[in-house]
Design a protein around this motif. Structure first.
Motif, mmCIF file in Angstrom:
data_model
loop_
_atom_site.group_PDB
_atom_site.id
_atom_site.type_symbol
_atom_site.label_atom_id
_atom_site.label_comp_id
_atom_site.label_asym_id
_atom_site.label_seq_id
_atom_site.Cartn_x
_atom_site.Cartn_y
_atom_site.Cartn_z
ATOM 1 N N PHE A 1 28.978 -37.988 75.276
ATOM 2 C CA PHE A 1 28.000 -37.650 74.245
ATOM 3 C C PHE A 1 27.616 -38.915 73.474
ATOM 4 O O PHE A 1 28.481 -39.685 73.047
ATOM 5 N N LEU A 2 26.314 -39.113 73.313
ATOM 6 C CA LEU A 2 25.786 -40.314 72.677
ATOM 7 C C LEU A 2 25.556 -40.096 71.192
ATOM 8 O O LEU A 2 25.115 -39.018 70.767
ATOM 9 N N GLU A 3 25.826 -41.120 70.405
ATOM 10 C CA GLU A 3 25.481 -41.102 68.994
ATOM 11 C C GLU A 3 23.993 -41.398 68.805
ATOM 12 O O GLU A 3 23.319 -40.776 68.003
ATOM 13 N N GLU A 4 23.499 -42.363 69.578
ATOM 14 C CA GLU A 4 22.100 -42.775 69.479
ATOM 15 C C GLU A 4 21.507 -42.924 70.876
ATOM 16 O O GLU A 4 22.168 -43.401 71.796
ATOM 17 N N ALA A 5 20.250 -42.542 71.010
ATOM 18 C CA ALA A 5 19.564 -42.685 72.296
ATOM 19 C C ALA A 5 19.403 -44.148 72.681
ATOM 20 O O ALA A 5 19.303 -44.486 73.867
ATOM 21 N N SER A 6 19.408 -45.036 71.681
ATOM 22 C CA SER A 6 19.225 -46.462 71.949
ATOM 23 C C SER A 6 20.376 -47.055 72.769
ATOM 24 O O SER A 6 20.271 -48.185 73.252
ATOM 25 N N GLN A 7 21.466 -46.332 72.921
ATOM 26 C CA GLN A 7 22.579 -46.819 73.748
ATOM 27 C C GLN A 7 22.193 -46.896 75.219
ATOM 28 O O GLN A 7 22.781 -47.671 75.973
ATOM 29 N N VAL A 8 21.212 -46.088 75.626
ATOM 30 C CA VAL A 8 20.844 -46.051 77.050
ATOM 31 C C VAL A 8 19.359 -46.291 77.286
ATOM 32 O O VAL A 8 18.937 -46.432 78.444
ATOM 33 N N ALA A 9 18.545 -46.337 76.235
ATOM 34 C CA ALA A 9 17.100 -46.435 76.443
ATOM 35 C C ALA A 9 16.419 -47.132 75.273
ATOM 36 O O ALA A 9 16.969 -47.221 74.173
ATOM 37 N N ASP A 10 15.237 -47.635 75.525
ATOM 38 C CA ASP A 10 14.391 -48.238 74.492
ATOM 39 C C ASP A 10 13.107 -47.421 74.375
ATOM 40 O O ASP A 10 12.591 -46.891 75.372
ATOM 41 N N TYR A 11 12.592 -47.325 73.141
ATOM 42 C CA TYR A 11 11.348 -46.604 72.896
ATOM 43 C C TYR A 11 10.203 -47.592 72.671
ATOM 44 O O TYR A 11 10.391 -48.671 72.104
ATOM 45 N N GLN A 12 9.033 -47.171 73.099
ATOM 46 C CA GLN A 12 7.815 -47.925 72.816
ATOM 47 C C GLN A 12 6.765 -46.956 72.281
ATOM 48 O O GLN A 12 6.592 -45.859 72.831
ATOM 49 N N LEU A 13 6.078 -47.377 71.201
ATOM 50 C CA LEU A 13 5.029 -46.556 70.600
ATOM 51 C C LEU A 13 3.673 -47.209 70.833
ATOM 52 O O LEU A 13 3.503 -48.403 70.576
ATOM 53 N N SER A 14 2.727 -46.406 71.317
ATOM 54 C CA SER A 14 1.385 -46.925 71.575
ATOM 55 C C SER A 14 0.355 -46.020 70.895
ATOM 56 O O SER A 14 0.117 -44.888 71.365
ATOM 57 N N PRO A 15 -0.251 -46.468 69.781
ATOM 58 C CA PRO A 15 -1.315 -45.682 69.153
ATOM 59 C C PRO A 15 -2.448 -45.428 70.141
ATOM 60 O O PRO A 15 -2.813 -46.316 70.915
ATOM 61 N N VAL A 16 -2.989 -44.221 70.138
ATOM 62 C CA VAL A 16 -4.037 -43.837 71.085
ATOM 63 C C VAL A 16 -5.388 -44.310 70.554
ATOM 64 O O VAL A 16 -5.882 -43.791 69.535
ATOM 65 N N PRO A 17 -6.039 -45.269 71.239
ATOM 66 C CA PRO A 17 -7.301 -45.819 70.722
ATOM 67 C C PRO A 17 -8.403 -44.778 70.589
ATOM 68 O O PRO A 17 -9.170 -44.798 69.620
ATOM 69 N N GLY A 18 -8.491 -43.862 71.554
ATOM 70 C CA GLY A 18 -9.565 -42.886 71.524
ATOM 71 C C GLY A 18 -9.540 -41.993 70.299
ATOM 72 O O GLY A 18 -10.579 -41.473 69.886
ATOM 73 N N LEU A 19 -8.338 -41.803 69.710
ATOM 74 C CA LEU A 19 -8.225 -40.959 68.519
ATOM 75 C C LEU A 19 -8.210 -41.780 67.235
ATOM 76 O O LEU A 19 -8.973 -41.509 66.295
ATOM 77 N N LEU A 20 -7.340 -42.793 67.199
ATOM 78 C CA LEU A 20 -7.196 -43.565 65.954
ATOM 79 C C LEU A 20 -8.346 -44.539 65.746
ATOM 80 O O LEU A 20 -8.691 -44.862 64.604
ATOM 81 N N GLY A 21 -8.950 -45.027 66.849
ATOM 82 C CA GLY A 21 -10.092 -45.934 66.701
ATOM 83 C C GLY A 21 -11.256 -45.255 66.010
ATOM 84 O O GLY A 21 -11.898 -45.817 65.114
ATOM 85 N N LYS A 22 -11.514 -44.011 66.413
ATOM 86 C CA LYS A 22 -12.600 -43.267 65.771
ATOM 87 C C LYS A 22 -12.250 -42.893 64.338
ATOM 88 O O LYS A 22 -13.112 -42.847 63.455
#
Length: 361
Positions: free
Chosen positions: A198-219
């Motif tokens: 059982f993991l305390e944090e997901a970062s022990q096995v994976a990395d997250y990346q966030l990408s703002p959606v241009p089609g929504l936030l650009g407008k």
């Protein structure tokens, strides 16, 4: 099976969870029919049959086929029988001819004193005293974790027959860990791993990346959008993980871009998950399951033993043997497979009902 003592016996054994869900099914179908919701009454029956065949029957195969006539084997058959007869009676208003065929095969063939038709039977009545919501929730949690574990295996291209060292789980709520600990043997067996961690944090096995959606936030923000994207890109790993997990469960998050607080909705940010080296990962609705991908020589040999079993089982089927027939298995192998056959010979013989493994000239 209408007697209370039979239900009490079933609840005390491994098949209890399906009997509980049997009662829940009757309850849900009855409530829907009372509200004249035909579709809402039929769908739970289909879902129950899927779980019965794809989970309970598959998980109970060894109980059905073991040679001992003990209470566990009896309970496995009794639970399945109770579920099938209940389904036949529930199906009668929806699929009268199929329900009748099931009833004649299951009931009338064994009990001539039973009503002559399923349509002469009373509609099932739920027994609320049998329902254990906690056990149902725990089993649903196990099924979710197993499904994610299979997804992680698929991403790594590793077949279920190949044993792995660990499955690592991050739950959405802390209390769910204890539920999984109680049923850990099912997760370990289904995912074919040696250990559940059982993991305390997901970062022990994976990395997250966030990408703002241009089609929504650009407008929506116009010239401010590039600064929003830059602010998201400059976040440290801990902040990125926190925002990613909140977005994945449907929560909005705030970022500061050019001195302005900006609220980002879940649909406005794409969350990507990348496994760290040595792991394969799958995630859904705040739950994460990872499996280790490094294979030791011992794990590889055990995987080969399972593959040998599969091949022999196919040969048995092609030769039209009955499932209870015992056989003699002859083989010719290189040094690697010879080691596997010698090391896992007892397992191979047990799984294929082979009285002997003989090296052929």
């Amino acid at each position: 099976f209408k007697q209370k003592t039979a239900y009490e016996m079933l609840r005390s054994l491994v098949g209890s969870e399906m009997c509980i869900r049997d009662s829940l099914l009757v309850q849900r179908v009855t409530v829907a029919l009372d509200a004249y919701d035909v579709t809402g009454a039929a769908r739970p029956i289909a879902a129950f049959v899927d779980d019965l065949s794809n989970w309970y029957v598959r998980r109970s195969r060894r109980r059905f086929w073991k040679s001992e006539e003990d209470a566990d084997k009896l309970a496995a058959y009794q639970t399945l029988y109770e579920c099938l007869v209940t389904v036949a009676r529930l199906l009668a208003p929806f699929m009268p001819f199929i329900a009748e065929e099931l009833y004649q095969n299951l009931v009338r063939s064994a009990d001539e004193t039973a009503p002559k038709s399923v349509h002469h039977c009373d509609f099932p009545v739920a027994d609320a005293s049998l329902i254990d919501e906690e056990l149902v929730r725990d089993t649903r949690l196990v099924m979710r974790v197993v499904s994610l574990g299979h997804g992680a295996r698929n991403r790594a291209g590793i077949k279920v027959r190949q044993p792995l060292a660990q499955a690592l789980v991050k739950t959405r709520q802390a209390g769910e860990v204890e539920s999984l600990r109680r049923l850990a043997d099912q997760v370990v067996d289904e995912l074919n791993v040696k250990e559940l961690v059982f993991l305390e944090e997901a970062s022990q096995v994976a990395d997250y990346q966030l990408s703002p959606v241009p089609g929504l936030l650009g407008k929506k923000y116009g010239a401010l959008f590039p600064k929003i994207r830059a602010a998201v890109a400059e976040m440290d790993a801990a902040t990125t993980m926190d925002l990613a997990q909140r977005l994945q469960v449907g929560q909005s998050v705030e970022v500061v871009a050019d001195g302005q607080k900006v609220t980002l909705l879940p649909e406005e940010v794409e969350v990507r998950l990348s496994a760290k080296e040595g792991y394969a990962v799958a995630e859904e609705a705040g739950y994460l399951v990872a499996v280790t991908t490094e294979l030791s020589e011992e794990l590889v040999q055990e995987g080969l033993a399972r593959e040998i079993v599969r091949r022999i089982q196919l040969m048995r089927k092609e030769a039209d043997f009955r499932i209870e027939d015992h056989i003699t298995t002859c083989y010719r192998a290189d040094s690697t497979l010879r080691q596997v056959l010698e090391r896992y010979g007892d397992y191979i013989k047990q799984e294929t009902l082979s009285t002997a493994l003989l090296e052929a000239e």
